[in-house]
Write a protein that holds these residues in place. Structure first.
Motif, PDB file in Angstrom:
ATOM      1  N   PHE A 152      21.810  -9.854 -38.270  1.00 17.22           N
ATOM      2  CA  PHE A 152      22.794  -9.447 -39.065  1.00 17.22           C
ATOM      3  C   PHE A 152      24.013 -10.446 -39.035  1.00 17.22           C
ATOM      4  N   LEU A 153      23.922 -11.504 -38.206  1.00 19.64           N
ATOM      5  CA  LEU A 153      25.205 -12.371 -37.947  1.00 19.64           C
ATOM      6  C   LEU A 153      25.040 -13.420 -39.106  1.00 19.64           C
ATOM      7  N   SER A 200      31.875  -3.184 -28.220  1.00 16.20           N
ATOM      8  CA  SER A 200      32.936  -3.568 -29.155  1.00 16.20           C
ATOM      9  C   SER A 200      32.748  -4.856 -29.651  1.00 16.20           C
ATOM     10  N   LEU A 201      31.951  -5.684 -29.432  1.00 21.02           N
ATOM     11  CA  LEU A 201      31.858  -7.183 -29.962  1.00 21.02           C
ATOM     12  C   LEU A 201      31.282  -6.973 -31.254  1.00 21.02           C
ATOM     13  N   LEU A 202      30.374  -6.072 -31.488  1.00 25.41           N
ATOM     14  CA  LEU A 202      29.603  -5.714 -32.825  1.00 25.41           C
ATOM     15  C   LEU A 202      30.826  -5.598 -33.761  1.00 25.41           C
ATOM     16  N   LEU A 203      32.103  -4.825 -33.365  1.00 25.67           N
ATOM     17  CA  LEU A 203      33.036  -4.639 -34.395  1.00 25.67           C
ATOM     18  C   LEU A 203      33.750  -5.811 -34.755  1.00 25.67           C
ATOM     19  N   SER A 204      33.969  -6.958 -33.726  1.00 24.92           N
ATOM     20  CA  SER A 204      34.604  -8.184 -33.941  1.00 24.92           C
ATOM     21  C   SER A 204      33.621  -9.173 -34.704  1.00 24.92           C
ATOM     22  N   LEU A 205      32.293  -9.051 -34.739  1.00 26.77           N
ATOM     23  CA  LEU A 205      31.600  -9.651 -35.569  1.00 26.77           C
ATOM     24  C   LEU A 205      31.304  -9.217 -37.060  1.00 26.77           C
ATOM     25  N   GLY A 206      32.213  -8.057 -37.249  1.00 28.87           N
ATOM     26  CA  GLY A 206      32.170  -7.737 -38.870  1.00 28.87           C
ATOM     27  C   GLY A 206      31.152  -6.406 -38.998  1.00 28.87           C
ATOM     28  N   VAL A 207      30.548  -5.725 -37.987  1.00 30.21           N
ATOM     29  CA  VAL A 207      29.835  -4.799 -38.179  1.00 30.21           C
ATOM     30  C   VAL A 207      30.708  -3.404 -38.287  1.00 30.21           C
TER      31      VAL A 207
END
Length: 193
Positions: free
Chosen positions: A33-34, A74-81
């Motif tokens: 997804f990145l 929370s990192l997933l939110l920071s990555l745009g998910v």
């Protein structure tokens, strides 16, 4: 030790993300997804979790009461998910780990306290409604103290109980030491006594 015995499967996000960006893959990568413009498809990440928990060749379950640790969701939110995609991922992981395999999930989520972070609020509220046990650490409302570093609030939810008896909450204060943490009841710090 646990990794060598096959009792621990670990996905190191930073190393794996470099691998996603700089190497071509024929099969889907857990962090695929990145590379996508719309970073909402966490299915390859879920497939990684599901494959790691699959029974071995002889049909026996490789994992007895597995625990899925996710540090830091929370990192997933920071990555745009988006928060909904993250909650879907958690839902599918819970279905596999908790219900099918009778295991548990432990998830770390950061709450910045920023009222403008709507995605983080959606994620926190969604996880709170799904959780049976919530541990929330926070600094002291009064500010810095040499002998007390913060407080830990514990909320137990028992879904099978009537609404009035369903939730139980405790609050402890804590002090972080060199290699341990001391917990004590509110107002019972050694400095106060």
């Amino acid at each position: 030790m646990a990794r060598e015995r096959g009792q621990l499967v670990f996905l190191e996000g930073l190393k794996a993300s470099v691998d996603v960006f700089f190497h071509a893959h024929e099969e889907p990568h857990p962090l695929q997804f990145l590379r996508e413009a719309n970073a909402g498809n966490l299915q390859p990440l879920f497939e990684f979790v599901r494959e790691a928990l699959k029974p071995v060749e002889n049909g026996e379950a490789a994992w007895r009461c597995p625990v899925l640790l996710v540090d830091d969701l929370s990192l997933l939110l920071s990555l745009g998910v988006g928060a909904v995609a993250v909650l879907d991922f958690v839902h599918y992981c819970r279905a596999t780990v908790c219900w099918e395999l009778k295991g548990n999930m432990v998830v770390l989520v950061h709450d910045s306290g920023d009222a403008e972070d709507e995605e983080n609020d959606i994620l926190l509220n969604g996880l709170s409604h799904q959780s049976h046990l919530i541990l929330r650490t926070e600094g002291l409302a009064t500010g810095f103290c040499r002998d007390v570093h913060g407080q830990l609030r514990i909320l137990w939810r028992r879904p099978s109980q009537p609404t009035a008896q369903r939730d139980r909450s405790l609050t402890y204060q804590y002090k972080i030491q060199d290699k341990s943490v001391s917990f004590f009841a509110k107002g019972m710090s050694p400095a106060v006594l």
